[in-house]
Enzyme design. Structure first.
Site, PDB file in Angstrom:
ATOM      1  N   GLU A   1       0.912  -1.246  -0.047  1.00  0.00           N
ATOM      2  CA  GLU A   1       0.004  -0.047  -0.200  1.00  0.00           C
ATOM      3  C   GLU A   1       0.682   1.339  -0.061  1.00  0.00           C
ATOM      4  OE1 GLU A   1      -3.348   0.317  -0.213  1.00  0.00           O
ATOM      5  OE2 GLU A   1      -3.598  -1.665  -0.515  1.00  0.00           O
ATOM      6  N   ASP A   2       1.834   1.130  -1.095  1.00  0.00           N
ATOM      7  CA  ASP A   2       2.645   2.533  -1.069  1.00  0.00           C
ATOM      8  C   ASP A   2       3.590   3.056  -0.070  1.00  0.00           C
ATOM      9  OD1 ASP A   2       1.575   3.111  -3.765  1.00  0.00           O
ATOM     10  OD2 ASP A   2      -0.126   4.247  -2.760  1.00  0.00           O
ATOM     11  N   ALA A   3       3.934   2.005   0.842  1.00  0.00           N
ATOM     12  CA  ALA A   3       4.726   2.339   1.875  1.00  0.00           C
ATOM     13  C   ALA A   3       6.152   2.297   1.492  1.00  0.00           C
ATOM     14  CB  ALA A   3       4.579   1.274   3.285  1.00  0.00           C
TER      15      ALA A   3
ATOM     16  N   ARG B   1      -1.021   3.483 -11.561  1.00  0.00           N
ATOM     17  CA  ARG B   1      -0.961   4.880 -11.650  1.00  0.00           C
ATOM     18  C   ARG B   1      -0.521   5.582 -12.837  1.00  0.00           C
ATOM     19  NH1 ARG B   1       0.372   4.321  -6.068  1.00  0.00           N
ATOM     20  NH2 ARG B   1      -1.603   3.699  -5.137  1.00  0.00           N
TER      21      ARG B   1
END
Lengths: 342, 1136
Positions: free
Chosen positions: B755-757, B942
């Site tokens: 999750e984009d960490a 994205r």
């Protein structure tokens, strides 16, 4: 034909390899890594080779052959994070009127590498003892004030003529011997590794008055205690040409590798001179028509180590220290195991 | 046969001519433009116009004050001017010049005195007074009246001002305030719209005196005029008759005499007959009967008949912008006829309806025009007050004669302007205009956020309405407003930002334009008959929405205007365009139009040549020279849409093209300009970055250490991005950066990166990556009170038994204020202030209190934060009320920790998921380990290809020792970057061999790695983390308090409660909702069911049936409150 005999020699090469394909590193299908090998001390001893290659200033290059990556990596890891050095840990700020904030100044000073040989000091164990003692702490002072040298100089480019002490360098740090330290060392043995590390810039009226305390620590705690700027290895690259490459293609091929890797003989035929210093950029794959005839591999148990010391140790000493630490760890582990068994 | 040089004979297929070589370094015009216009210059220009010109016009327009009481009395303003900003120092009213930074620090208003020269009568004397203070005008920074204007970098530094600070804002009581650009519909313009079922034509008139809205509507095939001064719609034929266009033939001639028009208008004519209106007098009487009754009866309205009033209304309020002289309604009648005509056209051809969202129909209101509205209102009020005082005082017989100067209340204008700017409430009494949120505090989170705020455009449209029209991207927005920079959520598409090269016009004099128009074939319509305007080939010429005349040769008119503009004979911002559907030519000289410079093109060749650019480069040519020589001109939205503009040289068409774009990257604004390769990104990502760039920490200005802001974030080692854009250099972001170039490896690691960490390298943090400084300030004032008591600051208190300073006061200096360099921890006192218990000046009380010793209560300023801070700076000064002002700047240094938020410049934000030791990080053949690991799953959905290109560009740049460019619609090409990597012996795809730091074996995949510019965002875990076991409770309900700042509890809400109910965990519900919250033991009388006290029921006067139960305190409170309103809740207890 020369080419064939070389091929024959190559086929005898039983060294474990990985192939660098265009999109991934591929292991040899019948190479199971080192997983199914039982550790045989004699065999290990026989296969193990350590070859020093190059030593320039604080940089050392050496090869270790016949090792599993786990052990080679353990050496690397220990060199980075477990070989102790001395570094400034506490900064007592008596006065700081420069524009650098106290915390930032302390952080900058902490990162200065010191020459002091950590083997001659002990770890500071007492957390509450702020000052430490002569066995575990080195004390320095940084006391400097910027002032006008010549107020008539108006040219802002000529600041050296305008101000005195407007650049604070590591050379301004003065060592304060404690107890018997003065008889054991001299300043050049314990001071900063480099004289010209810029700590701060100042203008007239700015002043620094600091007491710096250095202790022994390891890189795991903070990167400033790491004795190396680089401690790493790579696998020895190997390049094989499957077909004679001549003419224009030979030059294209040469360009795809680091300088000195591919040479071209008088006949305009490319040959691998020395693959050791290839960057492994795999740029041949940009030319698929040539890449077909090039095999890029790396020797799985040939580690080319590079160690760059920051100055506290000689680079070879760092490796030796690392081995010692690893050994000590192993001994401790064995002790633990023995204890548990009984 | 000689070889044919292909280049020589190569031609464009379409135009059969040699292709035009693109101008090299054409973008150099952009910085030249920005030196004189653009960015915040529109604010400054508009303020300058107000302060230097408009204010004089306003005073001149209202220059006379007379009194009803004395016909001899008058007061006349001769001149007005604004001085230099100063502050009044001490009680002797002397003033000294000030600097903006002094005002910021001392909580003063950066304002300049407004001086007037007046002439008035005192008794029978005529008195002339010069340099009288009329009030104080807040001064816009960097405007012509600001002390900073025209100063060198060194001079600015002596004034503690940053040379890169854009200015354009005000300083009101120490706070920096921006008057946002307000977007609204154009005034004085006919706009047709479909209001559900009916078509109407609306005109919002605006003059200095009046603002009104006139509607022409259709109802049952008839036309009516609607205006809010009329109770009901007036049949349009009656209005015509009221305007002395009495005969039906005349009316028809104005509207058009073709049969279709006649057919459509006949019912409206009939209606006038039905109402028996045949003459002007009758029409005015009819209108007079429909007037809205006035609330206040003024002196003049007493002797006016309704018909007179209707005529007055018709001439001054309805279509107020069309001038009516001596009740000659000819022009107004014509204008009204055109409105009718416009509605009819839309009825016949619905596609010709006007687009309300079209930017040609919009005007942007800037600080200058808003301030001039406010100033005029206040000035009028001042004069009105003066008049009423004169009316009251002159008849009185006094020893001293009435001196008007003594009653000139400067404070009215001073405080009026000051409070308007500081609150943002723009209340203009005479227009009944009320607007909130016009100003905002300048956001100083980062340099870009401040700059971004100066270009912000606020729409008047309500945010709650769910219509997509005003929010969506308008094609006419091209080049004027940034297509990317808009907030997400409710204000999406309503709040916009100017593009880089946009300029907003200020009003310019139209008299020369009028003269030129009449000299180039425009005929005065007053001399012509009504039906002439509808003839074939006749074009009506409008000037700022008013009919100027008609012309037969519109093209000639336009050509002459454009030529004259390029020659500099008329203003550069005069625009002219033709509308064929409306058969009109529109000339505009008004303020608030969006415009933008373009290169002129003649016969398919741009007028700007390579030698001009060379001259620009060596500095012998300025942007003005391009304008003066007619090489470049400004086009506003209307004219832009009437032109044929080529984006690049290859698009030039010799027969059509009129203009050439200067640089396409200027269609983006300041914030979107930071993104490298934005044209490779998915569009919303650029929008996200625009929002996030404003939260990035960095350098906010060269003077950041001289400021005492309530909150300021800085990073310790800011870096300029490796991949830049032209915009970055033009906005000085490279000099005031907000971020660091982190070496990023795009790979997965450990599972703490989902999750984009992000994974950070601990060694990188140890060496200073992402380290930030947080500055907060506290302040207090030491006041003096009316009863001659005053606040005092006491020294540190000592413990009597140990003779040591108590813990809370440890950081205090002997004067009772913390000293710089001290560390303060939670609950320590920063200023040990005490306040007198009695501050009122009751004389009776004072007599008794005087001999007694004064008592004080401590009101210390204390430090409230779990993490300690250091004192950076203490300032002791005086504010405008001459109270002591003490400001304390606190500093924290923070290293990144798990949960801190980072973001690249591509709308890819993430929090730190794990901090990894250096030896555990993967490393490549060179032994380098990345500073940061980013999970590749961030890319596919994205589609931020720009980020991958940035990485490649940074990597090539690092190896080459230069910056690469990622300018929008340009920048370094991917293949060039690959070649550079190849050249330097790196993999041309940017992928390297990595080894696992844990196992030591080579990773199977090659890892895409290189530097990427990362911003640290202001959201940090330390400011957000919160939990509670025990803590404070609210007084009334005894429930735990709310919110982190009050150390509140974490609410188990209704939905969570529902979960527990459905699960059946009843004991848990009991525990969460009562025991851990506000359990309270009450006595209940089981006989009467009411609450008892101390085992005694006051109702039954017994204790026999009293039992103890636990209920929530809130429940007990409810029972008591219900009882107090005569509703008695009763409890029945039963064994269960």
């Amino acid at each position: 034909m020369v080419f064939n005999s070389e091929m024959a020699m190559e086929t005898e090469d039983r060294r474990p390899k990985v192939t660098m394909e265009e999109y991934k590193i591929k292991e040899n299908p019948n190479d199971y890594g080192f997983s199914d090998e039982t550790f045989d001390r004699e065999k290990f001893k026989k296969n193990l080779q350590i070859i020093p290659v190059k030593r320039v200033d604080y940089e050392l290059e050496f090869d270790i052959i016949g090792l599993t990556p786990a052990i080679a990596n353990a050496f690397r890891r220990v060199m980075i994070s477990e070989v102790p050095t001395m570094a400034i840990e506490k900064v007592h700020i008596y006065n700081n009127t420069s524009i650098i904030q106290d915390e930032v100044l302390a952080h900058r000073i902490g990162l200065i590498p010191l020459k002091a040989d950590p083997r001659l000091f002990e770890y500071k164990l007492d957390e509450k003892d702020e000052e430490g003692n002569e066995l575990d702490t080195l004390e320095y002072r940084l006391d400097i004030k910027c002032s006008w040298k010549n107020k008539d100089v108006k040219d802002p480019r000529n600041i050296d003529a305008m101000y005195k002490n407007h650049n604070v360098y590591t050379e301004h740090i003065k060592w304060v011997p404690r107890g018997k330290q003065g008889t054991l060392f001299n300043e050049s043995q314990v001071g900063p590794c480099d004289d010209k590390i810029l700590i701060s810039k100042m203008r007239p009226g700015h002043e620094l008055n600091l007491k710096l305390l250095a202790i022994k620590g390891i890189g795991k705690d903070h990167a400033k205690f790491s004795p190396v700027s680089l401690a790493s290895y790579k696998l020895l690259p190997e390049i094989k040409l499957l077909k004679q490459i001549t003419g224009k293609d030979a030059y294209t091929l040469q360009k795809c590798f680091s300088p000195g890797v591919i040479e071209i003989d008088k006949g305009g035929c490319a040959y691998v001179k020395d693959a050791r210093y290839d960057n492994c950029s795999r740029n041949v794959y940009r030319h698929p028509e040539i890449a077909k005839f090039v095999e890029l591999t790396r020797i799985r148990n040939h580690f080319v180590f590079n160690v760059e010391s920051l100055g506290a140790y000689k680079p070879e000493d760092i490796f030796v220290e690392a081995v010692k630490i690893l050994k000590k760890k192993c001994v401790e582990l064995l002790k633990e195991l023995d204890f548990d068994g009984k | 046969m000689p070889a044919i040089n292909n280049d020589e004979f190569w031609y464009d297929n379409k135009t059969l001519r040699k292709p035009i070589k693109p101008l090299e370094e054409k973008w150099k015009i952009v910085p030249a433009f920005l030196a004189v216009k653009g960015l915040v210059k529109q604010h400054i220009d508009s303020f300058n116009y107000f302060v230097n010109e408009d204010i004089k016009n306003i005073v001149k327009a209202n220059n006379k004050v007379i009194s009803d009481a004395d016909p001899l009395f008058y007061l006349k303003y001769l001149d007005v001017r604004v001085g230099k900003p100063d502050v009044e120092e001490g009680s002797n009213m002397s003033s000294k010049q000030t600097t903006p930074n002094e005002c910021r620090l001392r909580d003063l208003t950066y304002s300049a005195p407004i001086y007037v020269d007046i002439e008035y009568t005192r008794g029978t004397q005529r008195v002339v007074r010069k340099d009288l203070l009329l009030g104080r005008m807040p001064v816009m920074l960097r405007s012509s009246h600001c002390v900073l204007s025209g100063k060198t970098e060194h001079q600015l530094s002596t004034m503690n001002e940053c040379p890169h600070d854009p200015g354009g804002y005000f300083i009101i009581r120490g706070a920096e305030k921006v008057i946002l650009i307000q977007e609204q519909m154009s005034w004085n313009k006919m706009i047709t719209e479909n209001n559900g079922s009916q078509i109407q034509c609306q005109v919002a008139s605006s003059t200095h005196e009046k603002k009104s809205r006139t509607n022409l509507i259709t109802k049952h095939g008839k036309y009516y005029l609607k205006h809010n001064s009329m109770t009901e719609e007036i049949p349009v034929a009656i209005v015509f008759k009221g305007m002395n266009v009495v005969s039906d033939q005349e009316i028809m001639q104005l509207i058009g005499t073709d049969s279709e028009t006649q057919k459509r208008f006949a019912p409206s004519l009939m209606e006038a007959i039905e109402h028996k209106v045949f003459t002007q007098k009758r029409a005015l009487e009819y209108m007079g009967s429909k007037l809205v009754t006035k609330r206040f009866v003024t002196a003049s309205s007493k002797y006016k008949t309704p018909a007179d009033e209707a005529r007055e209304l018709l001439s001054s309020t309805i279509l107020a912008h069309v001038p009516v002289d001596q009740f000659n309604f000819q022009m107004k009648a014509l204008y009204l006829a055109l409105m009718v005509r416009r509605v009819m056209e839309v009825e016949i051809n619905p596609s010709s309806i006007d687009d309300r969202d079209y930017y040609g129909n919009k005007r942007l209101e800037l600080a200058g025009s808003l301030l001039s509205l406010m100033f005029e209102d206040l000035f009028k009020r001042l004069n009105w007050e003066l008049k009423s005082i004169a009316d009251k005082n002159i008849p009185k017989v006094k020893t001293a004669q009435f001196d008007a100067v003594k009653h000139l209340r400067a404070i009215l204008i001073t405080s009026g302007l000051e409070s308007a700017i500081s609150s943002g409430n723009w209340t203009i009494k005479r227009f009944k205009m009320e607007r909130a949120g016009v100003t905002q505090v300048l956001s100083r989170l980062s340099y870009i956020s401040a700059l971004g705020m100066m270009t912000r455009v606020n729409s008047q449209f309500e945010k709650t309405r769910k219509v997509s029209g005003p929010r969506s991207l308008q094609p006419s927005q091209w080049g004027m407003l940034c297509p990317s920079d808009t907030p997400e959520g409710e204000a999406c598409g309503l709040v916009k930002n100017l593009a880089l090269m946009t300029h907003i016009t200020t009003e310019c004099d139209s008299s020369s334009v009028v003269r030129l128009a009449f000299n180039s074939g425009v005929e005065d319509v007053k001399l012509l008959g009504g039906d002439i305007i509808h003839q074939e080939g006749v074009f009506i010429v409008f000037l700022n929405g008013n009919i100027l005349g008609v012309t037969h040769a519109y093209q000639r008119l336009i050509n002459i205007f454009r030529t004259m503009r390029r020659r500099g004979c008329i203003g550069a911002f005069v625009s002219i365009h033709v509308s064929h559907s409306k058969k009109s030519v529109f000339i505009h000289t008004d303020g608030g139009r969006l415009c933008r410079p373009y290169i002129n093109v003649l016969n398919g060749l741009p007028l700007v040549k390579q030698n001009h650019i060379e001259e620009l480069k060596i500095g012998t040519r300025k942007f003005e020279d391009f304008l003066d020589e007619g090489l470049i001109e400004f086009l506003d939205v209307n004219e832009e849409n009437d032109s044929f503009i080529a984006i690049s040289e290859k698009d030039l068409d010799p027969y059509k093209t009129t203009h050439l774009e200067i640089e396409p990257f200027t269609i983006l604004g300041v914030c979107a300009g930071l993104v490298p390769y934005p044209h490779h990104n998915q569009s919303p990502r650029n929008t996200y970055q625009c929002a996030m760039g404003k939260q990035a920490m960095g350098v906010i200005g060269y003077n950041q250490r001289n400021r005492i802001d309530t909150l300021m974030y800085n990073i310790v080692y800011p870096q300029s991005p490796m991949v830049r854009s032209k915009t970055i250099e033009l906005t000085n972001f490279d000099k005031l950066p907000a971020g660091q170039n982190a070496t990023v490896a795009v790979m997965s690691y450990s599972g703490y990166d989902i999750e984009d960490a992000l994974i950070l390298n601990k060694a990188a943090i140890d060496r200073g990556y992402g380290r930030c400084l947080v500055y907060k300030s506290s302040k207090c004032t030491v006041k003096r009170y009316a009863n001659r008591t005053y606040d005092r600051i006491m020294g540190p208190m000592k413990d009597l038994s140990t003779d040591k300073i108590i813990f809370k006061h440890e950081a205090l200096d002997s004067d009772g204020i913390v000293s710089p360099g001290e560390k303060v921890v939670n609950k320590m006192i920063l200023i040990n202030k005490e306040m007198p218990t009695v501050t009122s000046s009751n004389p009776v009380e004072q007599k008794d209190a005087a001999p007694q010793t004064m008592s004080f209560i401590p009101v210390p300023v204390s430090y409230k934060n779990v993490e300690p801070s250091y004192i950076e700076k203490v300032m002791v000064s005086a504010n405008s009320d001459e109270d002591f002002l003490i400001k304390i700047l606190l500093r924290q240094t923070r290293r990144p920790e798990i949960g801190d938020k980072f973001s690249s410049r591509h709308g890819q934000k993430g929090v730190t998921g794990l901090i990894v030791e250096q030896e555990d990080m993967p490393f490549n053949d060179f032994g380098m380990s990345p500073d940061m690991i980013m999970n590749p799953h961030g890319f596919p959905s994205r589609m931020t290809v720009g980020k991958t290109l940035e990485l490649l560009g940074s990597k090539a740049g690092v190896l080459q020792g230069k910056f690469h460019y990622g300018t929008a619609f340009g920048g370094s090409k991917c293949s060039d970057l690959q070649d550079e990597l190849f050249e330097k012996g790196f993999n041309y795809l940017g992928k390297d061999v990595f080894y696992s730091g844990i196992t030591g074996e080579p990773l199977e995949a090659y890892i895409y790695s290189g530097p990427v510019y990362y911003q640290k965002l202001k959201h940090m875990v330390q400011d957000k983390m919160h939990g509670r076991a025990r803590g404070p409770r609210a007084v009334l309900t005894r429930q735990p308090t709310q919110g982190r700042s009050r150390e509140g509890g974490l609410r188990l809400g209704e939905m969570e409660r529902d979960c527990l109910i459905s699960y059946g965990a009843s004991m848990l519900i009991m525990e969460r909702l009562m025991i851990s919250s506000d359990a309270f033991e009450v006595d209940v009388c089981n006989q009467c069911g009411r609450l008892a006290y101390s085992s005694w029921c006051h109702n039954c006067r017994s204790s026999t049936n009293v039992a103890k139960i636990a209920i929530p305190y809130a429940c007990k409170l409810l029972f008591q409150e219900l009882t107090s309103i005569n509703v008695i809740p009763k409890l029945k207890l039963k064994n269960y």
